[in-house]
Design a protein around this motif. Structure first.
Motif, PDB file in Angstrom:
ATOM      1  N   UNK A  16       0.807  -1.214   0.000  1.00 25.01           N
ATOM      2  CA  UNK A  16       0.000   0.000   0.000  1.00 25.01           C
ATOM      3  C   UNK A  16       0.846   1.273   0.000  1.00 25.01           C
ATOM      4  N   UNK A  17       2.065   1.210   0.516  1.00 27.37           N
ATOM      5  CA  UNK A  17       2.971   2.364   0.404  1.00 27.37           C
ATOM      6  C   UNK A  17       3.435   2.535  -1.036  1.00 27.37           C
ATOM      7  N   UNK A  18       3.685   1.435  -1.700  1.00 28.99           N
ATOM      8  CA  UNK A  18       4.187   1.443  -3.076  1.00 28.99           C
ATOM      9  C   UNK A  18       3.084   1.780  -4.079  1.00 28.99           C
ATOM     10  N   UNK A  19       1.864   1.321  -3.811  1.00 28.01           N
ATOM     11  CA  UNK A  19       0.732   1.482  -4.734  1.00 28.01           C
ATOM     12  C   UNK A  19      -0.380   2.240  -4.012  1.00 28.01           C
ATOM     13  N   UNK A  20      -0.220   3.531  -3.895  1.00 33.32           N
ATOM     14  CA  UNK A  20      -1.149   4.355  -3.116  1.00 33.32           C
ATOM     15  C   UNK A  20      -2.570   4.388  -3.680  1.00 33.32           C
ATOM     16  N   UNK A  21      -2.735   3.962  -4.931  1.00 37.45           N
ATOM     17  CA  UNK A  21      -4.064   4.002  -5.540  1.00 37.45           C
ATOM     18  C   UNK A  21      -4.790   2.652  -5.493  1.00 37.45           C
ATOM     19  N   UNK A  22      -4.162   1.638  -4.917  1.00 39.52           N
ATOM     20  CA  UNK A  22      -4.789   0.313  -4.888  1.00 39.52           C
ATOM     21  C   UNK A  22      -5.891   0.276  -3.838  1.00 39.52           C
ATOM     22  N   UNK A  23      -6.977  -0.426  -4.150  1.00 41.60           N
ATOM     23  CA  UNK A  23      -8.086  -0.581  -3.215  1.00 41.60           C
ATOM     24  C   UNK A  23      -8.003  -1.927  -2.517  1.00 41.60           C
ATOM     25  N   UNK A  24      -8.487  -1.956  -1.293  1.00 37.80           N
ATOM     26  CA  UNK A  24      -8.657  -3.204  -0.567  1.00 37.80           C
ATOM     27  C   UNK A  24     -10.134  -3.557  -0.564  1.00 37.80           C
TER      28      UNK A  24
ATOM     29  N   UNK B  55      -4.357   3.490   2.362  1.00 42.80           N
ATOM     30  CA  UNK B  55      -3.848   3.827   3.695  1.00 42.80           C
ATOM     31  C   UNK B  55      -4.704   3.257   4.822  1.00 42.80           C
ATOM     32  N   UNK B  56      -5.885   2.750   4.523  1.00 42.23           N
ATOM     33  CA  UNK B  56      -6.762   2.175   5.537  1.00 42.23           C
ATOM     34  C   UNK B  56      -6.553   0.679   5.745  1.00 42.23           C
ATOM     35  N   UNK B  57      -5.939   0.005   4.798  1.00 42.11           N
ATOM     36  CA  UNK B  57      -5.900  -1.460   4.773  1.00 42.11           C
ATOM     37  C   UNK B  57      -5.266  -2.062   6.024  1.00 42.11           C
ATOM     38  N   UNK B  58      -4.025  -1.702   6.328  1.00 42.70           N
ATOM     39  CA  UNK B  58      -3.320  -2.325   7.459  1.00 42.70           C
ATOM     40  C   UNK B  58      -3.995  -1.993   8.793  1.00 42.70           C
ATOM     41  N   UNK B  59      -4.454  -0.766   8.952  1.00 42.78           N
ATOM     42  CA  UNK B  59      -5.115  -0.363  10.198  1.00 42.78           C
ATOM     43  C   UNK B  59      -6.402  -1.161  10.403  1.00 42.78           C
TER      44      UNK B  59
END
Length: 108
Positions: free
Chosen positions: A19-27, A47-51
């Motif tokens: 998610x840091x590398x691909x800021x536009x990817x959706x989970x 940015x929400x995925x890991x949290x």
């Protein structure tokens, strides 16, 4: 002096890297139980995925994640599957390919 990472932090490290590398990817979040649905219940920004995942893992959920590529081989989304009881998620639908995967099973 820094503390050693927790097992959950170690498990989530690849997701954080993606998610840091691909800021536009959706989970895309899928919930399991007795059976799995074909459609995600929600979409998370990178940015929400890991949290989001960390909170559920701390609460004792299982997790299966996959970095999914489309038919061109390009990363398309993260499939995030969570469940407490029942079977693990089914295989990806035809036309999708797993680039990276991980599975968390909570301990006793």
């Amino acid at each position: 002096m820094t503390a050693d990472p927790t097992p959950i932090e170690v498990f989530l490290a690849p997701l954080s890297r993606i998610t840091r590398k691909r800021r536009d990817i959706e989970g895309l979040v899928f919930w399991g139980g007795e059976r799995w649905g074909d459609s995600p219940s929600e979409a998370l920004e990178a940015e929400e995925v890991a949290f989001y995942a960390e909170g559920l893992l701390l609460d004792g959920f299982h997790m299966d994640w996959t970095l999914v590529a489309d038919e061109t081989g390009e990363a398309d989304h993260l499939r995030l599957c969570f469940w407490q009881d029942g079977p693990p998620p089914p295989a990806l639908l035809p036309g999708w390919t797993a680039l990276e995967t991980g599975r968390w099973t909570p301990g006793p």
